[in-house]
Design a protein around this motif. Sequence first.
Motif, mmCIF file in Angstrom:
data_model
loop_
_atom_site.group_PDB
_atom_site.id
_atom_site.type_symbol
_atom_site.label_atom_id
_atom_site.label_comp_id
_atom_site.label_asym_id
_atom_site.label_seq_id
_atom_site.Cartn_x
_atom_site.Cartn_y
_atom_site.Cartn_z
ATOM 1 N N GLN A 504 -64.297 57.064 -32.235
ATOM 2 C CA GLN A 504 -66.288 56.883 -31.863
ATOM 3 C C GLN A 504 -66.413 56.761 -30.410
ATOM 4 O O GLN A 504 -66.594 55.695 -30.326
ATOM 5 C CB GLN A 504 -66.246 55.948 -32.630
ATOM 6 C CG GLN A 504 -66.749 56.731 -33.991
ATOM 7 C CD GLN A 504 -67.523 55.966 -35.115
ATOM 8 O OE1 GLN A 504 -67.920 54.413 -35.017
ATOM 9 N NE2 GLN A 504 -67.182 55.748 -36.554
ATOM 10 N N LEU A 505 -66.212 57.804 -29.581
ATOM 11 C CA LEU A 505 -66.139 57.059 -27.832
ATOM 12 C C LEU A 505 -67.561 57.979 -27.556
ATOM 13 O O LEU A 505 -68.169 58.933 -28.114
ATOM 14 C CB LEU A 505 -65.147 57.478 -27.535
ATOM 15 C CG LEU A 505 -63.550 57.156 -27.445
ATOM 16 C CD1 LEU A 505 -62.759 57.693 -27.082
ATOM 17 C CD2 LEU A 505 -64.050 55.744 -27.950
ATOM 18 N N PRO A 506 -67.897 57.537 -26.397
ATOM 19 C CA PRO A 506 -69.000 57.712 -26.160
ATOM 20 C C PRO A 506 -68.523 59.506 -25.653
ATOM 21 O O PRO A 506 -67.647 59.932 -25.576
ATOM 22 C CB PRO A 506 -69.179 57.442 -24.505
ATOM 23 C CG PRO A 506 -68.575 56.430 -24.906
ATOM 24 C CD PRO A 506 -67.624 56.014 -26.172
ATOM 25 N N GLU A 507 -70.005 60.701 -26.070
ATOM 26 C CA GLU A 507 -69.369 61.877 -26.003
ATOM 27 C C GLU A 507 -68.917 62.502 -24.839
ATOM 28 O O GLU A 507 -69.884 61.809 -23.445
ATOM 29 C CB GLU A 507 -70.864 62.646 -25.813
ATOM 30 C CG GLU A 507 -70.630 64.607 -26.491
ATOM 31 C CD GLU A 507 -72.692 64.419 -26.608
ATOM 32 O OE1 GLU A 507 -72.602 66.139 -26.532
ATOM 33 O OE2 GLU A 507 -73.331 63.612 -26.736
ATOM 34 N N LEU A 568 -67.201 67.751 -34.151
ATOM 35 C CA LEU A 568 -66.113 68.285 -34.201
ATOM 36 C C LEU A 568 -65.611 67.510 -32.777
ATOM 37 O O LEU A 568 -66.232 67.472 -31.650
ATOM 38 C CB LEU A 568 -66.410 70.037 -34.132
ATOM 39 C CG LEU A 568 -65.101 70.541 -33.056
ATOM 40 C CD1 LEU A 568 -64.230 71.378 -34.420
ATOM 41 C CD2 LEU A 568 -65.274 72.197 -32.467
ATOM 42 N N GLU A 569 -64.817 67.339 -33.228
ATOM 43 C CA GLU A 569 -63.698 66.535 -32.104
ATOM 44 C C GLU A 569 -62.715 67.710 -31.217
ATOM 45 O O GLU A 569 -62.053 68.155 -31.920
ATOM 46 C CB GLU A 569 -63.108 65.100 -32.434
ATOM 47 C CG GLU A 569 -64.053 64.254 -32.795
ATOM 48 C CD GLU A 569 -64.782 63.761 -31.784
ATOM 49 O OE1 GLU A 569 -63.838 63.446 -30.499
ATOM 50 O OE2 GLU A 569 -65.285 62.613 -31.903
ATOM 51 N N ILE A 570 -62.614 67.456 -30.309
ATOM 52 C CA ILE A 570 -61.195 68.328 -30.012
ATOM 53 C C ILE A 570 -60.941 67.297 -29.028
ATOM 54 O O ILE A 570 -61.082 67.228 -27.703
ATOM 55 C CB ILE A 570 -62.343 69.831 -28.286
ATOM 56 C CG1 ILE A 570 -62.189 70.201 -29.961
ATOM 57 C CG2 ILE A 570 -60.837 70.712 -28.514
ATOM 58 C CD1 ILE A 570 -63.598 71.718 -29.231
ATOM 59 N N ILE A 585 -68.222 67.530 -30.280
ATOM 60 C CA ILE A 585 -69.018 68.537 -30.422
ATOM 61 C C ILE A 585 -70.184 68.377 -31.469
ATOM 62 O O ILE A 585 -69.180 68.343 -32.610
ATOM 63 C CB ILE A 585 -68.634 69.588 -30.801
ATOM 64 C CG1 ILE A 585 -68.404 70.152 -28.832
ATOM 65 C CG2 ILE A 585 -69.529 71.097 -30.990
ATOM 66 C CD1 ILE A 585 -66.582 69.657 -28.815
ATOM 67 N N LYS A 586 -71.587 67.777 -30.961
ATOM 68 C CA LYS A 586 -72.016 68.054 -32.507
ATOM 69 C C LYS A 586 -72.255 68.958 -33.777
ATOM 70 O O LYS A 586 -73.526 69.945 -33.162
ATOM 71 C CB LYS A 586 -72.754 66.929 -32.382
ATOM 72 C CG LYS A 586 -73.241 65.624 -31.312
ATOM 73 C CD LYS A 586 -74.640 64.987 -31.581
ATOM 74 C CE LYS A 586 -74.117 63.217 -30.634
ATOM 75 N NZ LYS A 586 -74.953 63.161 -30.228
#
Length: 889
Positions: A504-507, A568-570, A585-586
């Motif tokens: 849960q970090l800044p995009e 989606l987290e990459i 990615i939302k």
Amino acid sequence: MKFFKHFFIALLTASLCTFLPYFFDSSNYLTAGFAKSQIGFDSVLATTSAVNPTQTSSLVQQSQALYEAGQFVQGVELLKKAVAEFQDTNDVFNEAIALSNLALTYQQLGRWQEATEAITQSIKLLQTLKDSDSLQQQAQVFAQALDVRGGLELAQGQTEAALNTWQSAAKIYQRLDDISALIRNRVNQAQAMQALGNYLQADKTLISVRKVLKNQPNSPIKAKGLYSLGNVLRSLGYLNDSHLVLEESYSVARVVKDAIAQSSALLSLGNTARAQIYAQFSLGNSSSAKDYTQTAIQYYQKAAQIASIKPTVRLQAQLNLLRLLVEQKEFSTAKALLPQIQSQIDSLPPSRTGVNYRINFAQSLSKMIQNSVGPKDIAKILAQAVQVANSLKDERSESYALGTLGGLYEQSGQLADAHTLTQQALVKAESLDAQDIAYQWHWQMGRILQKQSDISAATAAYNRAYNALKSLRNDLVAINPDVQFSFRESIEPIYRQYVDLLLQLPENTFQKSDNVIQARQVIESLQLAELDNFFRSPCLLPRIDLDKLVEKEKSTAVIYPIILDRRLEIIIRLPGQDAIFHKTIKVPKDVLENTVEQLQKDLPIASREPDVKQHSQQLYDWLIKPIESDLANADITSLVFVLDGSLRNIPMAILYDRQQQKYLIEKYAISLMPGLQLLDPKPLHNVRLNALIAGVEQERLIEGKSFPELSNVTQELKLVQSEVRSSKELLNQEFTKANLQKQIQSTSFSVVHLATHGQFSSDIEQTYILTWDSLLKVRELDNLLKAKGESRQGTIQLLVLSACKTATGDKRAALGLAGVAVRAGARSTLATLWTVDDESISDFMGELYRQLDAGVTKSQALQRAQLAILAKENRPYFWAPYVLIGNWL
């Protein structure tokens, strides 16, 4: 919503209970002794009574009654008193028996050290006896003591020691010609073999047990032996075999008119049918799942009807039926059961079994709160469970009751009370070092803290749950074999929710973060846990750290997509010190998975190229576009994907860049990894290409499955032979399991190429490769390809599985492919995700081996072979099914 305050807050202290079995059946409820310990307890007591029918042996008999009633603390006190009195009278034999029973009872309480001390002392005493008049009786008791020790060792994760102990006991039972005890012992052995990954040995052992039982005359002992075997087969994932054996148990029980054995067999048949429901759902067979649902309901109802002389079986059947009905949302039928169950629970005597029944009942009721079931009534049932466990001084049971009540508070939104109860449950669990329960309460605490917006504390709680699961990796399935059926509900969410918190970090921030590194490690652990669950035993032995290899291979990037509920987290690992970061990615999980699922359906159909391109463009935008500039700036030419979830079911080569109008394979060499670890890498160009090539070209009908002709197999094998320096061919009738094993054992092949039908599935029994005369299951393939051991010289560099496919409709089918890749022991595996019965596959294989012989890496050889087909035929159906798993060098 303060109705809970009226129940038990003052009484709720901390304690620990047993991990409630997913298929509730007290006959399978004992910890890793797998219910056979109970049988051993009975036979030991019988011996005691025959030898010394004194007041002291009466203490032992009383302890048996307490044991069977689940009053273990009281049983311990009586047994300790019996041990002391046997010592006073110098009755060594009966002292040893009492100690053996004491060890069993301590084990039920999770008091491992005291249990170990008791069984060790028992065995030492038995070894001192030399009375020739009772040697046979002494041998019998000694073997039973070894059985107890084996169960204790397995419960503590000492699987190899447990197997050795049970094998020693088996030799004694063989000398004594004690068939019943030997059957029980070998069933235990098979479970230990399975946990160690010795599948063929486990299979042979179970087959021998089944053969012995078949040759026995009908009797209650035979019915019970078949019943035990059927339950073990279910826990090992052999659901069809479990059904057949349990049906036979029921049939024998009917012949000998044993009503208890009949109802027990029916209860277990219901449990096996219920396991089939989850298996069919995972395969996408909803209609079959409905059929098994009705079958399970019928078995449970019938078990309850004929269990009048054993009310506990009737109650078990009704509780399992209730849970099944609730899961299927048949609430009106479920509500009709409630008065019957409630009246039986109200009349239960104090025991651990009674505690477990109440918890089981409350868990089902908690899913009916929106259907006229009041939370206050559920709280009352759980409060009673806590009371009973507390009166029994049974800390395992008390902890489970406390934690379950805490979960009810969480569900109702009373978070402060939920926090208090969960903490109390945790204290008791950890005081017993019962990590199999503690991880559940850490997870529950993490959810509660997150709802209270204490993210830092929630993350720490999830970390403790994660570490507890890691400590259980080798024996979680042994502790609770039924976890395999509830993995996606009871295990997987812990990993994903923990990662969600960590990231849960800044995009779109570039960060060197311990959280990112930890998140990647957690997903790695989830993938290992999935494979462990697939095989019912620990799988991957770490060898080489992928990060260290990336540092050497400066043009390679590693990409870890992680699918979370709302995004989606990459995570990307680039060459260079500390070059790890993540992008967000939302995209909701269901949107992503629906796109992947549709692409998976379209790819095996050549005419759907436009649809394929549309969906693959969308996936490219989600997976690659956010990191394009990072890859370009680092001069990356090779991508290694560690894929998550449904993404494993499609080839990454297919992702399409709409701006450059190129597929990903046209820009990068691509490979997959099942995790962060791989076998010691060894570039194939440094290895002499020596290939074992085998295939089945002709149409076959094996085990009721029809396999069409593969018309290009002969051509494919000839092309492979023309490109490698030496080879051995097994075609059609020559390609048998026995011949394959013979060749693997006699010669060190760098490449094994199998051109034949095969299927990858999330169901281990549906993951296989076709030989001429049989289906080579993934467990057998594992043992077969490792027949020469894992010496440096004997390791297969490349395993090629041509003409295989993923199971249709199975959303997790690629789990079977990952399982094959990991278990086969090859450094790399090249496989197809769908069958292409066309000359293009022969052309592809010819080009692949030409490139390998030219000295390029495996992933580069794959890229060039795919591009060669793409130049002739643009439709992805022909060039895209190939994936390389493992070492890409």
